[in-house]
Design an enzyme around this catalytic site. Structure first.
Site, PDB file in Angstrom:
ATOM      1  CG  ASP A 166      -0.336  -8.861   6.000  1.00 49.78           C
ATOM      2  OD1 ASP A 166      -0.781  -9.337   6.895  1.00 49.78           O
ATOM      3  OD2 ASP A 166       0.120  -7.851   6.021  1.00 49.78           O
TER       4      ASP A 166
ATOM      5  CG  ASP B  64       6.117  -5.908   6.760  1.00 52.28           C
ATOM      6  OD1 ASP B  64       6.747  -5.046   6.166  1.00 52.28           O
ATOM      7  OD2 ASP B  64       5.512  -6.828   6.388  1.00 52.28           O
TER       8      ASP B  64
ATOM      9  N   GLY C  24       0.864  -1.153   0.192  1.00 48.75           N
ATOM     10  CA  GLY C  24      -0.048   0.034   0.078  1.00 48.75           C
ATOM     11  C   GLY C  24       0.860   1.188  -0.069  1.00 48.75           C
ATOM     12  NE  ARG C  25       2.679   3.279   4.627  1.00 51.66           N
ATOM     13  CZ  ARG C  25       1.974   2.912   5.594  1.00 51.66           C
ATOM     14  NH1 ARG C  25       2.198   1.463   5.883  1.00 51.66           N
ATOM     15  NH2 ARG C  25       0.653   3.383   6.084  1.00 51.66           N
TER      16      ARG C  25
ATOM     17  NE  ARG D 268      10.839  -3.915   3.558  1.00 50.43           N
ATOM     18  CZ  ARG D 268       9.759  -3.892   3.889  1.00 50.43           C
ATOM     19  NH1 ARG D 268       9.441  -3.664   5.247  1.00 50.43           N
ATOM     20  NH2 ARG D 268       8.611  -4.012   3.251  1.00 50.43           N
TER      21      ARG D 268
ATOM     22  NE  ARG E 202       5.077  -8.546   2.066  1.00 53.86           N
ATOM     23  CZ  ARG E 202       5.431  -7.649   2.969  1.00 53.86           C
ATOM     24  NH1 ARG E 202       5.068  -7.770   4.139  1.00 53.86           N
ATOM     25  NH2 ARG E 202       6.088  -6.342   2.877  1.00 53.86           N
TER      26      ARG E 202
ATOM     27  CG  ASP F 108      -1.134   8.784   3.579  1.00 55.96           C
ATOM     28  OD1 ASP F 108      -0.140   7.805   3.436  1.00 55.96           O
ATOM     29  OD2 ASP F 108      -1.107   9.635   4.359  1.00 55.96           O
ATOM     30  N   GLY F 109      -0.455   6.089   1.079  1.00 62.53           N
ATOM     31  CA  GLY F 109       0.937   5.617   0.332  1.00 62.53           C
ATOM     32  C   GLY F 109       2.073   6.152   0.890  1.00 62.53           C
TER      33      GLY F 109
END
Length: 480
Positions: A248, A258, A88-89, A172, A179, A121-122
């Site tokens: 996930d 994450d 999503g981002r 990263r 996943r 909002d990403g």
């Protein structure tokens, strides 16, 4: 030297992504980069030249060979099926081709809106990118499998979370971002052939020795389970609570991935909850081994179209074996034992009970134990306990156990000091660096990164101390 990138994920798994470009931030600027990692990867120093702007670190440019994509996956969150999720981002910019033929994902977090942003909002904020950079590097230097952090870019872009914060990006790196949730996505869409394609991709690129073996899928899942078991054992031995072990957020390669509402134990509290949104305590510290098994069971379900149930169950048993074996080995090392004896677990559990009653600091207790001499009637560690009689009784049993091994104090202490860190990334240390960075002062961020590169070195400053009053029980959320 020219960096070389490939696009294996994009070329071989066309159903798993959307191709798109990053959306740069306003007045983006590089505030930190991982010089040691950059040198290891032969990344030209010119790419980090601030006079060139944020460049690839801020999504303003791409390097030759990069083919950016946002990945789609699904997952169970807090034990409930959440449906489609995805990057999503974040955007996978490309896969660096290394000299040994392996690859390394370059994944830009905070890169802007994607088709998988849902209501987000990403963007990522400075606070969360700093936390992830510190945590992933701390884990690496503790010897725990993890993604890595290469750079942080700050900006003048405002981002609204609980309050208005500063937009940022994190580069990263990981051997793979595959996943458990990738497999769940296609299984629940009733596309088992795509689940099998994911497994084929993993075997082809990460376990090529099994490509032509009849039982390759069963062997592969067994190794995924074993890696997961060893990873969770490592977490438990250093007192690391991930905070949001959704499916996930589970890596096929057994990497810590994450970093959100994580925390390292201060006082020993087996029920420690790092995530203030985890009201039921699902992801509390002492429940992590059970949650990891539950997550593996969800992954196993997706593999039923092409792996026999008996083979899946054997793999799940392998998780338990790997977890218990690795945890036992690590904890014996932390206690200074060179052999395994039947009463070792009882002795360890007695220490844990004593620590829990006293509110003993997890990291400092084991570090101080690694400096304790067998013949010493008094020690700095003893002085940390209120109930000296209880400690003395335990220490007498511990000392008797040490005498069963023909190992002198010096050798034992040396081993213990290699596995019992003096420094871990306590939340208050990260927060101090964040507070300074949000005021434009990056010195503490750089200083803390340097400290975390030497976790097994004794220190007499506050990096190795218990948290101050304001730093105890800091609330951390999933907000990033």
């Amino acid at each position: 030297m020219t960096l070389s990138f490939t696009a294996r994920w994009r070329d071989e798994l066309p159903a798993t992504y959307t191709a798109l470009l990053p959306t740069p931030l306003k007045n983006a600027r590089l505030i930190w980069y991982n010089d040691k990692l950059a040198q290891q990867l032969a990344i030209p120093a010119s790419l980090f030249d601030a006079t060139n702007g944020a460049g690839v670190w801020g999504g303003e440019t791409l390097l030759p060979g990069m083919s950016p994509v946002a990945q789609v996956y699904s997952g169970h969150q807090f034990g409930v099926w959440a449906g489609q999720l995805g990057d999503g981002r974040g955007i996978l910019l490309g896969e660096q081709l290394l000299a040994d033929g392996s690859t390394l994902d370059w994944h830009l977090k905070g890169a802007g809106l994607t088709p998988y942003s849902r209501m987000g909002d990403g963007r990522a904020v400075l606070r969360s990118t700093i936390r992830e950079s510190l945590a992933s590097e701390a884990m690496h230097y503790l010897g725990i499998p993890t993604t890595r952090a290469l750079s942080i870019v700050a900006s003048d872009t405002p981002v609204q979370r609980e309050t208005q914060e500063t937009g940022a990006m994190l580069m990263r790196l990981a051997q793979s971002h595959m996943r458990f949730g990738h497999f769940e996505h296609f299984y629940y869409r009733r596309e088992p052939e795509k689940v099998q394609q994911l497994a084929d991709f993993a075997i082809r690129h990460y376990w090529p020795q099994w490509q032509d073996v009849a039982e390759k899928y069963a062997l592969w899942f067994e190794e995924v389970a074993a890696r997961t078991g060893r990873l969770i054992a490592e977490w438990q031995t250093v007192g690391f609570a991930h905070g949001v072990m959704n499916t996930d957020n589970m890596s096929i390669l057994g990497l810590t991935i994450d970093y959100g509402p994580f925390g390292f134990l201060d006082d020993y509290d087996p029920g420690f909850i790092g995530n203030h949104s985890d009201h039921q305590g699902r992801y509390r510290f002492d429940n992590q081994p059970s949650v990891a098994l539950w997550n593996l069971q969800r992954l196993a379900q997706t593999l039923t179209p092409f792996i026999e149930i008996d083979a899946l169950n054997r793999a799940l048993d392998r998780y338990q074996d790997a977890l218990l074996t690795h945890y036992g080995q690590r904890m014996r090392q932390k206690l200074g034992f060179f052999t395994e004896q039947k009463d070792d677990n009882a002795l360890l559990n007695e220490l844990f009970s004593l620590m829990a009653r006293e509110g003993s600091d997890y990291t400092r207790t084991f570090r101080m134990l690694s400096h304790t001499e067998q013949q010493s009637a008094s020690s700095p560690l003893r002085d940390t306990f209120i109930d000296r009689a209880a400690f003395d009784a335990w220490f007498d049993r511990y000392r008797a156990r040490l005498r069963t091994e023909a190992v002198d104090d010096a050798l034992r202490q040396q081993q213990m000091q290699r596995v019992n860190p003096a420094v871990v990334l306590r939340n208050w240390l990260a927060q101090r660096a964040i507070d300074a960075a949000e005021q434009g002062d990056m010195a503490e961020l750089h200083r803390l990164h340097e400290v975390l590169r030497q976790p097994f070195t004794d220190r007499d400053d506050d990096y190795a101390s218990r948290p101050p009053e304001w730093g105890k029980r800091l609330e951390v959320s999933c907000s990033s």
